[in-house]
Enzyme design. Structure first.
Site, PDB file in Angstrom:
ATOM      1  N   ILE A 179       1.038  -1.765   0.121  1.00 22.08           N
ATOM      2  CA  ILE A 179       0.015   0.283   0.352  1.00 22.08           C
ATOM      3  C   ILE A 179       1.142   0.639  -0.007  1.00 22.08           C
ATOM      4  O   ILE A 179       1.006   2.540  -0.836  1.00 22.08           O
ATOM      5  CB  ILE A 179      -1.428  -0.044   0.778  1.00 22.08           C
ATOM      6  CG1 ILE A 179      -1.772  -0.994   0.918  1.00 22.08           C
ATOM      7  CG2 ILE A 179      -1.632   1.565   1.308  1.00 22.08           C
ATOM      8  CD1 ILE A 179      -3.269  -1.428   1.942  1.00 22.08           C
ATOM      9  N   HIS A 438       8.489 -15.981 -28.373  1.00 17.94           N
ATOM     10  CA  HIS A 438       9.049 -14.580 -28.744  1.00 17.94           C
ATOM     11  C   HIS A 438       8.280 -14.516 -29.689  1.00 17.94           C
ATOM     12  O   HIS A 438       7.758 -14.868 -30.837  1.00 17.94           O
ATOM     13  CB  HIS A 438      10.447 -15.562 -29.815  1.00 17.94           C
ATOM     14  CG  HIS A 438      11.291 -14.877 -29.713  1.00 17.94           C
ATOM     15  ND1 HIS A 438      12.250 -13.980 -28.931  1.00 17.94           N
ATOM     16  CD2 HIS A 438      11.675 -13.879 -31.236  1.00 17.94           C
ATOM     17  CE1 HIS A 438      13.018 -13.218 -30.052  1.00 17.94           C
ATOM     18  NE2 HIS A 438      12.633 -12.762 -30.974  1.00 17.94           N
TER      19      HIS A 438
END
EC number: 1.8.1.4
Length: 459
Positions: A179, A438
Protein backbone atom coordinates in the site's frame (compact mmCIF):
# COMPACT_ATOMS: atom_id res chain seq x y z
CA UNK A 1 -38.53 -11.11 11.27
CA UNK A 2 -36.46 -14.24 10.76
CA UNK A 3 -35.27 -16.34 7.84
CA UNK A 4 -33.50 -19.69 7.57
CA UNK A 5 -30.50 -20.48 5.39
CA UNK A 6 -27.86 -23.12 4.88
CA UNK A 7 -25.10 -20.51 4.97
CA UNK A 8 -24.85 -16.90 6.10
CA UNK A 9 -21.80 -14.91 5.03
CA UNK A 10 -20.84 -11.80 6.99
CA UNK A 11 -19.01 -9.35 4.73
CA UNK A 12 -19.33 -8.88 0.97
CA UNK A 13 -15.69 -8.34 0.04
CA UNK A 14 -13.77 -10.55 -2.42
CA UNK A 15 -13.87 -13.44 0.07
CA UNK A 16 -17.46 -13.08 1.21
CA UNK A 17 -19.28 -12.48 -2.06
CA UNK A 18 -17.34 -15.26 -3.79
CA UNK A 19 -18.19 -17.67 -0.95
CA UNK A 20 -21.86 -16.72 -1.22
CA UNK A 21 -21.98 -17.18 -4.98
CA UNK A 22 -20.18 -20.52 -4.87
CA UNK A 23 -22.46 -21.70 -2.08
CA UNK A 24 -25.53 -20.77 -4.10
CA UNK A 25 -24.13 -22.57 -7.15
CA UNK A 26 -23.82 -25.69 -5.02
CA UNK A 27 -27.46 -25.52 -3.98
CA UNK A 28 -27.04 -23.91 -0.56
CA UNK A 29 -29.64 -21.37 0.44
CA UNK A 30 -27.38 -18.40 1.08
CA UNK A 31 -27.56 -14.91 2.52
CA UNK A 32 -24.82 -12.32 2.70
CA UNK A 33 -24.65 -9.42 5.15
CA UNK A 34 -22.79 -6.19 4.33
CA UNK A 35 -22.71 -3.04 6.43
CA UNK A 36 -21.27 -0.67 3.82
CA UNK A 37 -20.34 -1.54 0.23
CA UNK A 38 -20.76 -4.67 -1.90
CA UNK A 39 -17.28 -5.65 -3.01
CA UNK A 40 -15.69 -4.61 0.28
CA UNK A 41 -12.52 -2.61 0.73
CA UNK A 42 -10.70 -4.27 -2.17
CA UNK A 43 -13.17 -3.30 -4.83
CA UNK A 44 -14.24 0.06 -3.42
CA UNK A 45 -11.19 1.39 -1.57
CA UNK A 46 -8.28 -0.91 -2.31
CA UNK A 47 -7.12 -3.17 -5.11
CA UNK A 48 -9.25 -1.85 -7.95
CA UNK A 49 -9.34 1.96 -7.53
CA UNK A 50 -5.62 2.10 -6.71
CA UNK A 51 -4.85 0.27 -9.95
CA UNK A 52 -6.95 2.81 -11.82
CA UNK A 53 -4.91 5.63 -10.25
CA UNK A 54 -1.65 3.86 -11.03
CA UNK A 55 -2.71 3.35 -14.65
CA UNK A 56 -3.20 7.09 -15.01
CA UNK A 57 0.27 7.65 -13.54
CA UNK A 58 1.74 5.07 -15.91
CA UNK A 59 0.23 6.78 -18.95
CA UNK A 60 1.45 10.15 -17.66
CA UNK A 61 4.95 8.72 -17.29
CA UNK A 62 4.88 7.28 -20.83
CA UNK A 63 3.68 10.60 -22.25
CA UNK A 64 6.86 12.21 -20.95
CA UNK A 65 8.87 9.51 -22.71
CA UNK A 66 7.20 10.15 -26.08
CA UNK A 67 10.41 11.31 -27.84
CA UNK A 68 12.05 7.93 -27.08
CA UNK A 69 9.42 6.32 -29.31
CA UNK A 70 9.61 8.88 -32.09
CA UNK A 71 6.46 10.62 -30.91
CA UNK A 72 5.57 14.17 -29.96
CA UNK A 73 3.50 15.22 -26.97
CA UNK A 74 3.27 18.88 -25.97
CA UNK A 75 1.70 20.54 -22.97
CA UNK A 76 1.67 17.35 -20.90
CA UNK A 77 -0.21 17.70 -17.63
CA UNK A 78 -2.84 16.11 -15.45
CA UNK A 79 -6.14 16.91 -13.77
CA UNK A 80 -6.08 15.20 -10.36
CA UNK A 81 -9.85 15.52 -9.93
CA UNK A 82 -10.40 13.80 -13.27
CA UNK A 83 -7.90 11.06 -12.40
CA UNK A 84 -9.75 10.41 -9.14
CA UNK A 85 -13.15 10.56 -10.88
CA UNK A 86 -12.07 7.83 -13.28
CA UNK A 87 -10.83 5.70 -10.38
CA UNK A 88 -14.10 6.08 -8.50
CA UNK A 89 -16.04 5.29 -11.66
CA UNK A 90 -14.17 2.02 -12.10
CA UNK A 91 -14.94 1.07 -8.49
CA UNK A 92 -18.62 1.98 -8.91
CA UNK A 93 -18.92 -0.11 -12.06
CA UNK A 94 -17.55 -3.19 -10.33
CA UNK A 95 -19.64 -2.56 -7.21
CA UNK A 96 -22.73 -2.71 -9.39
CA UNK A 97 -21.39 -5.86 -11.01
CA UNK A 98 -21.12 -7.64 -7.66
CA UNK A 99 -24.73 -6.75 -6.88
CA UNK A 100 -25.79 -8.19 -10.25
CA UNK A 101 -23.87 -11.43 -9.67
CA UNK A 102 -25.39 -11.95 -6.23
CA UNK A 103 -28.88 -11.36 -7.61
CA UNK A 104 -28.22 -13.63 -10.59
CA UNK A 105 -27.19 -16.44 -8.24
CA UNK A 106 -30.20 -15.87 -5.95
CA UNK A 107 -28.15 -14.83 -2.93
CA UNK A 108 -30.18 -12.77 -0.45
CA UNK A 109 -28.38 -9.51 0.37
CA UNK A 110 -28.99 -8.01 3.81
CA UNK A 111 -27.50 -4.56 4.40
CA UNK A 112 -26.51 -3.71 7.96
CA UNK A 113 -24.17 -4.64 10.81
CA UNK A 114 -24.20 -8.30 11.79
CA UNK A 115 -23.80 -9.86 15.20
CA UNK A 116 -23.62 -13.57 15.93
CA UNK A 117 -26.01 -14.04 18.85
CA UNK A 118 -25.45 -17.77 19.22
CA UNK A 119 -24.26 -20.69 17.08
CA UNK A 120 -26.33 -20.60 13.91
CA UNK A 121 -27.95 -17.22 14.64
CA UNK A 122 -26.96 -13.89 13.07
CA UNK A 123 -28.86 -10.71 13.90
CA UNK A 124 -28.94 -7.72 11.55
CA UNK A 125 -31.08 -5.01 13.10
CA UNK A 126 -34.58 -6.46 13.54
CA UNK A 127 -33.82 -9.42 11.27
CA UNK A 128 -32.66 -12.80 12.59
CA UNK A 129 -30.87 -15.05 10.13
CA UNK A 130 -30.60 -18.69 11.10
CA UNK A 131 -28.12 -20.98 9.42
CA UNK A 132 -26.14 -24.10 10.17
CA UNK A 133 -23.01 -22.42 8.80
CA UNK A 134 -21.68 -18.92 9.32
CA UNK A 135 -18.74 -17.54 7.33
CA UNK A 136 -17.00 -14.51 8.83
CA UNK A 137 -15.47 -12.44 6.01
CA UNK A 138 -15.37 -9.01 7.62
CA UNK A 139 -11.96 -7.99 6.28
CA UNK A 140 -9.64 -5.45 7.85
CA UNK A 141 -8.95 -1.74 8.13
CA UNK A 142 -5.90 0.49 8.33
CA UNK A 143 -3.79 0.23 11.47
CA UNK A 144 -3.14 3.54 13.19
CA UNK A 145 -0.24 4.15 15.56
CA UNK A 146 -0.51 6.46 18.59
CA UNK A 147 0.44 10.00 17.62
CA UNK A 148 0.31 9.16 13.91
CA UNK A 149 -3.47 8.91 13.59
CA UNK A 150 -5.03 10.09 10.34
CA UNK A 151 -7.08 13.27 10.38
CA UNK A 152 -8.04 13.37 6.69
CA UNK A 153 -6.40 16.76 6.32
CA UNK A 154 -2.64 16.54 6.69
CA UNK A 155 -2.38 12.85 7.63
CA UNK A 156 -4.08 10.32 5.36
CA UNK A 157 -4.93 6.64 5.29
CA UNK A 158 -5.37 4.84 1.98
CA UNK A 159 -9.00 6.01 1.86
CA UNK A 160 -8.00 9.66 2.02
CA UNK A 161 -5.23 9.07 -0.52
CA UNK A 162 -7.75 7.58 -2.96
CA UNK A 163 -9.74 10.82 -2.88
CA UNK A 164 -7.02 13.40 -2.24
CA UNK A 165 -8.22 16.92 -1.52
CA UNK A 166 -4.99 18.27 -3.02
CA UNK A 167 -1.90 17.19 -4.91
CA UNK A 168 0.90 16.85 -2.32
CA UNK A 169 4.06 18.81 -3.01
CA UNK A 170 6.08 17.13 -0.27
CA UNK A 171 4.79 13.73 0.83
CA UNK A 172 5.93 11.43 3.61
CA UNK A 173 4.83 7.80 3.38
CA UNK A 174 5.14 5.77 6.57
CA UNK A 175 5.50 2.10 5.69
CA UNK A 176 6.85 0.44 2.55
CA UNK A 177 4.56 -2.52 2.09
CA UNK A 178 2.41 -2.78 -1.01
CA UNK A 179 0.00 0.00 0.00
CA UNK A 180 2.69 2.48 0.99
CA UNK A 181 4.89 1.87 -2.04
CA UNK A 182 1.99 2.04 -4.49
CA UNK A 183 0.89 5.45 -3.22
CA UNK A 184 4.49 6.63 -3.06
CA UNK A 185 4.92 5.58 -6.69
CA UNK A 186 1.68 7.23 -7.80
CA UNK A 187 2.31 10.64 -6.24
CA UNK A 188 6.01 10.58 -7.13
CA UNK A 189 5.16 10.00 -10.78
CA UNK A 190 2.80 12.97 -10.71
CA UNK A 191 5.58 15.20 -9.36
CA UNK A 192 5.44 15.08 -5.57
CA UNK A 193 8.67 15.06 -3.59
CA UNK A 194 8.31 11.72 -1.81
CA UNK A 195 10.07 10.32 1.26
CA UNK A 196 9.39 6.75 2.40
CA UNK A 197 10.18 5.70 5.97
CA UNK A 198 10.40 1.98 6.75
CA UNK A 199 11.01 0.63 10.27
CA UNK A 200 12.55 -2.63 8.99
CA UNK A 201 16.08 -2.75 7.63
CA UNK A 202 14.84 -2.64 4.04
CA UNK A 203 11.80 -1.59 2.06
CA UNK A 204 9.34 -4.21 0.82
CA UNK A 205 10.33 -6.46 3.74
CA UNK A 206 8.28 -9.49 2.64
CA UNK A 207 9.98 -9.60 -0.77
CA UNK A 208 13.25 -11.28 -1.70
CA UNK A 209 16.11 -9.05 -0.51
CA UNK A 210 17.73 -8.87 -3.95
CA UNK A 211 14.47 -7.83 -5.60
CA UNK A 212 13.79 -5.23 -2.89
CA UNK A 213 17.29 -3.79 -3.32
CA UNK A 214 16.78 -3.53 -7.10
CA UNK A 215 13.42 -1.79 -6.60
CA UNK A 216 14.99 0.60 -4.08
CA UNK A 217 17.56 1.74 -6.63
CA UNK A 218 14.83 2.35 -9.19
CA UNK A 219 12.75 4.38 -6.75
CA UNK A 220 15.78 6.48 -5.87
CA UNK A 221 16.51 7.08 -9.58
CA UNK A 222 12.95 8.39 -9.84
CA UNK A 223 13.66 10.89 -7.09
CA UNK A 224 12.27 9.19 -4.01
CA UNK A 225 14.08 9.42 -0.69
CA UNK A 226 14.15 6.07 1.11
CA UNK A 227 14.86 5.82 4.85
CA UNK A 228 15.25 2.23 6.04
CA UNK A 229 15.61 1.12 9.65
CA UNK A 230 13.86 4.31 10.67
CA UNK A 231 10.66 5.18 12.49
CA UNK A 232 8.43 8.22 12.78
CA UNK A 233 8.09 8.99 16.49
CA UNK A 234 5.65 11.88 16.31
CA UNK A 235 4.00 14.41 14.00
CA UNK A 236 3.70 18.14 14.64
CA UNK A 237 0.66 19.22 12.65
CA UNK A 238 0.13 22.78 11.53
CA UNK A 239 -2.27 24.62 9.22
CA UNK A 240 0.18 24.44 6.32
CA UNK A 241 2.05 21.22 6.89
CA UNK A 242 3.50 18.55 9.16
CA UNK A 243 6.88 18.14 10.81
CA UNK A 244 7.77 14.48 11.30
CA UNK A 245 10.22 13.50 14.00
CA UNK A 246 12.26 10.58 12.68
CA UNK A 247 14.65 8.26 14.51
CA UNK A 248 17.10 6.30 12.37
CA UNK A 249 19.39 4.16 14.47
CA UNK A 250 19.38 6.66 17.30
CA UNK A 251 20.03 9.59 14.96
CA UNK A 252 17.12 11.99 15.18
CA UNK A 253 15.97 14.29 12.39
CA UNK A 254 12.97 16.33 11.27
CA UNK A 255 11.20 16.12 7.93
CA UNK A 256 8.85 18.91 6.86
CA UNK A 257 6.08 17.93 4.45
CA UNK A 258 2.59 19.07 3.55
CA UNK A 259 1.05 15.57 3.59
CA UNK A 260 1.61 12.24 5.34
CA UNK A 261 0.25 8.85 4.31
CA UNK A 262 0.23 6.25 7.07
CA UNK A 263 0.49 2.72 5.69
CA UNK A 264 1.66 0.72 8.69
CA UNK A 265 -0.43 -2.40 8.30
CA UNK A 266 -3.98 -3.50 8.95
CA UNK A 267 -6.25 -4.61 11.80
CA UNK A 268 -8.87 -7.32 11.41
CA UNK A 269 -12.51 -6.29 11.81
CA UNK A 270 -13.35 -8.59 14.72
CA UNK A 271 -15.18 -6.18 17.04
CA UNK A 272 -18.90 -6.34 17.87
CA UNK A 273 -19.46 -9.63 16.08
CA UNK A 274 -19.96 -11.76 19.18
CA UNK A 275 -16.93 -13.93 18.41
CA UNK A 276 -15.55 -14.00 21.95
CA UNK A 277 -18.90 -15.07 23.41
CA UNK A 278 -18.96 -17.98 20.95
CA UNK A 279 -15.48 -19.06 22.00
CA UNK A 280 -13.84 -18.16 18.69
CA UNK A 281 -10.14 -17.52 19.26
CA UNK A 282 -8.87 -14.08 18.24
CA UNK A 283 -5.20 -13.18 18.36
CA UNK A 284 -3.77 -9.78 17.42
CA UNK A 285 -7.10 -8.79 15.86
CA UNK A 286 -7.28 -11.86 13.61
CA UNK A 287 -9.38 -15.00 13.91
CA UNK A 288 -7.39 -18.21 14.35
CA UNK A 289 -8.36 -20.98 11.96
CA UNK A 290 -7.14 -24.32 10.68
CA UNK A 291 -6.06 -24.78 7.03
CA UNK A 292 -9.73 -25.17 6.05
CA UNK A 293 -10.70 -21.86 7.69
CA UNK A 294 -12.56 -23.62 10.51
CA UNK A 295 -12.52 -21.68 13.77
CA UNK A 296 -12.92 -24.66 16.07
CA UNK A 297 -16.54 -23.72 16.75
CA UNK A 298 -18.93 -26.00 14.87
CA UNK A 299 -20.36 -24.29 11.80
CA UNK A 300 -18.29 -21.10 12.12
CA UNK A 301 -15.61 -20.27 9.53
CA UNK A 302 -13.39 -17.23 8.93
CA UNK A 303 -11.83 -16.29 5.60
CA UNK A 304 -9.79 -13.49 4.05
CA UNK A 305 -8.04 -10.65 5.83
CA UNK A 306 -9.85 -11.21 9.12
CA UNK A 307 -8.28 -14.68 9.22
CA UNK A 308 -4.70 -13.41 8.85
CA UNK A 309 -1.88 -13.27 6.35
CA UNK A 310 -1.34 -13.18 3.49
CA UNK A 311 -3.71 -10.22 3.23
CA UNK A 312 -4.60 -10.63 -0.42
CA UNK A 313 -7.93 -10.52 -2.22
CA UNK A 314 -7.24 -13.60 -4.32
CA UNK A 315 -6.41 -15.59 -1.18
CA UNK A 316 -9.75 -14.52 0.31
CA UNK A 317 -11.67 -15.50 -2.82
CA UNK A 318 -10.07 -18.92 -3.00
CA UNK A 319 -10.80 -19.51 0.67
CA UNK A 320 -14.39 -18.51 0.02
CA UNK A 321 -14.74 -21.15 -2.68
CA UNK A 322 -13.04 -23.76 -0.50
CA UNK A 323 -15.32 -23.12 2.49
CA UNK A 324 -18.49 -23.14 0.37
CA UNK A 325 -17.49 -26.48 -1.15
CA UNK A 326 -16.65 -27.86 2.30
CA UNK A 327 -20.06 -26.81 3.65
CA UNK A 328 -21.75 -28.37 0.63
CA UNK A 329 -20.13 -31.71 1.43
CA UNK A 330 -17.18 -31.56 -0.92
CA UNK A 331 -13.54 -32.39 -0.25
CA UNK A 332 -11.63 -29.32 -1.45
CA UNK A 333 -7.89 -28.88 -1.09
CA UNK A 334 -6.73 -26.55 1.68
CA UNK A 335 -5.31 -23.23 0.52
CA UNK A 336 -1.50 -23.26 0.58
CA UNK A 337 -0.24 -19.77 1.50
CA UNK A 338 3.12 -20.61 -0.09
CA UNK A 339 1.51 -20.92 -3.50
CA UNK A 340 -0.25 -17.55 -3.40
CA UNK A 341 1.40 -14.82 -5.43
CA UNK A 342 1.93 -11.33 -4.10
CA UNK A 343 1.83 -8.36 -6.49
CA UNK A 344 2.77 -4.72 -6.00
CA UNK A 345 1.75 -2.34 -8.77
CA UNK A 346 4.33 0.39 -8.33
CA UNK A 347 6.78 1.41 -11.04
CA UNK A 348 8.56 -0.93 -11.57
CA UNK A 349 6.09 -3.66 -10.66
CA UNK A 350 7.02 -6.40 -8.20
CA UNK A 351 5.65 -9.94 -8.03
CA UNK A 352 6.58 -13.09 -6.17
CA UNK A 353 5.45 -16.55 -5.12
CA UNK A 354 6.90 -19.12 -2.75
CA UNK A 355 10.10 -18.92 -0.73
CA UNK A 356 12.67 -16.16 -0.99
CA UNK A 357 16.28 -17.26 -1.37
CA UNK A 358 16.94 -16.45 2.30
CA UNK A 359 13.86 -18.34 3.53
CA UNK A 360 14.73 -21.38 1.43
CA UNK A 361 18.20 -21.50 2.98
CA UNK A 362 16.76 -20.98 6.48
CA UNK A 363 14.55 -24.03 5.90
CA UNK A 364 17.61 -26.12 5.08
CA UNK A 365 17.33 -26.33 1.31
CA UNK A 366 20.44 -26.59 -0.84
CA UNK A 367 19.37 -24.07 -3.46
CA UNK A 368 20.13 -23.28 -7.06
CA UNK A 369 19.28 -19.71 -8.05
CA UNK A 370 18.75 -18.39 -11.55
CA UNK A 371 18.49 -14.78 -12.70
CA UNK A 372 17.77 -13.03 -15.96
CA UNK A 373 17.76 -9.25 -16.58
CA UNK A 374 15.22 -7.39 -18.68
CA UNK A 375 18.07 -5.85 -20.70
CA UNK A 376 18.69 -9.30 -22.23
CA UNK A 377 15.14 -9.66 -23.53
CA UNK A 378 14.15 -8.47 -27.00
CA UNK A 379 10.55 -7.64 -26.12
CA UNK A 380 11.64 -5.62 -23.08
CA UNK A 381 14.04 -3.62 -25.25
CA UNK A 382 11.32 -3.03 -27.86
CA UNK A 383 8.96 -1.83 -25.12
CA UNK A 384 11.60 0.49 -23.72
CA UNK A 385 11.40 -1.33 -20.37
CA UNK A 386 14.91 -2.61 -19.75
CA UNK A 387 15.06 -2.17 -15.95
CA UNK A 388 14.07 -5.40 -14.27
CA UNK A 389 14.95 -8.93 -13.31
CA UNK A 390 13.45 -12.40 -12.97
CA UNK A 391 14.82 -14.63 -10.20
CA UNK A 392 14.03 -18.28 -9.55
CA UNK A 393 14.91 -20.44 -6.57
CA UNK A 394 15.10 -24.25 -6.85
CA UNK A 395 15.82 -27.19 -4.60
CA UNK A 396 19.16 -28.39 -5.95
CA UNK A 397 18.42 -32.00 -5.00
CA UNK A 398 14.94 -32.45 -6.47
CA UNK A 399 14.67 -29.59 -8.95
CA UNK A 400 11.46 -28.41 -7.27
CA UNK A 401 10.57 -24.76 -7.85
CA UNK A 402 10.73 -23.22 -4.37
CA UNK A 403 10.10 -19.61 -5.29
CA UNK A 404 10.06 -17.00 -8.02
CA UNK A 405 10.61 -13.26 -7.70
CA UNK A 406 10.34 -10.51 -10.29
CA UNK A 407 10.73 -6.78 -10.64
CA UNK A 408 10.01 -4.87 -13.83
CA UNK A 409 7.33 -4.10 -16.39
CA UNK A 410 4.21 -6.33 -16.34
CA UNK A 411 5.65 -8.85 -13.88
CA UNK A 412 2.28 -8.95 -12.08
CA UNK A 413 0.96 -10.65 -15.22
CA UNK A 414 3.97 -12.95 -15.64
CA UNK A 415 4.04 -14.39 -12.12
CA UNK A 416 1.03 -16.63 -12.72
CA UNK A 417 3.17 -18.88 -14.91
CA UNK A 418 5.26 -19.80 -11.92
CA UNK A 419 2.16 -20.06 -9.70
CA UNK A 420 0.76 -22.73 -12.02
CA UNK A 421 4.14 -24.42 -12.06
CA UNK A 422 4.23 -24.65 -8.27
CA UNK A 423 0.65 -25.88 -8.13
CA UNK A 424 1.55 -28.68 -10.56
CA UNK A 425 4.73 -29.44 -8.57
CA UNK A 426 6.88 -28.71 -11.58
CA UNK A 427 10.64 -29.23 -11.67
CA UNK A 428 13.39 -27.39 -13.47
CA UNK A 429 13.32 -30.05 -16.19
CA UNK A 430 9.64 -29.40 -16.92
CA UNK A 431 10.25 -25.68 -17.23
CA UNK A 432 13.38 -26.13 -19.34
CA UNK A 433 11.47 -28.30 -21.79
CA UNK A 434 8.60 -25.82 -22.07
CA UNK A 435 8.63 -23.72 -25.26
CA UNK A 436 8.04 -20.04 -24.44
CA UNK A 437 6.74 -17.80 -27.25
CA UNK A 438 9.02 -15.23 -28.88
CA UNK A 439 9.20 -12.30 -28.60
CA UNK A 440 7.64 -12.06 -25.16
CA UNK A 441 8.65 -10.99 -21.69
CA UNK A 442 7.85 -14.54 -20.59
CA UNK A 443 11.07 -15.76 -22.24
CA UNK A 444 12.90 -14.29 -19.26
CA UNK A 445 11.14 -16.82 -17.05
CA UNK A 446 12.61 -19.60 -19.18
CA UNK A 447 16.07 -18.06 -19.19
CA UNK A 448 16.03 -17.60 -15.41
CA UNK A 449 15.35 -21.32 -14.99
CA UNK A 450 18.13 -22.17 -17.43
CA UNK A 451 20.50 -19.86 -15.57
CA UNK A 452 19.98 -21.75 -12.31
CA UNK A 453 21.70 -24.69 -14.00
CA UNK A 454 24.26 -22.62 -15.92
CA UNK A 455 22.43 -23.01 -19.23
CA UNK A 456 21.15 -19.49 -20.00
CA UNK A 457 21.41 -18.68 -23.70
CA UNK A 458 20.97 -14.92 -23.97
CA UNK A 459 22.98 -13.71 -20.99
Amino acid sequence: MSAKYDMVVIGAGPGGYVAAIRGAQLGLRTAIVEREHLGGICLNWGCIPTKALLRSAEVFHLMHRAPEFGLKADGIGFDLDAVVKRSRGVAKQLNSGVGHLLKKNKVDVVMGAAQIEAPGKVRVGDTLLEAGNIVVATGARARELPGLEADGDRVWTYKHALQPKRMPKKLLVIGSGAIGIEFASFFNTLGAEVTVVEVMDRILPVEDAEIAAFARKQFQKQGMTILEGASVKSLDRGPNGVVAHVDKGGEKSKISVDTVISAVGIIGNVEDLGLEALGVRVERSHVLTDPYCRTGIEGVYAIGDVAGAPWLAHKASHEGVMVAELIAGGQPHAVDPGSIAGCTYCHPQIASVGLTEAKAKEQGFDVKVGRFPFIGNGKAIALGEVEGMVKTVFDAKTGALLGAHMVGAEVTELIQGYVVGRQLETTEEDLMQTVFPHPTLSEMMHESVLDAWGRAIHF
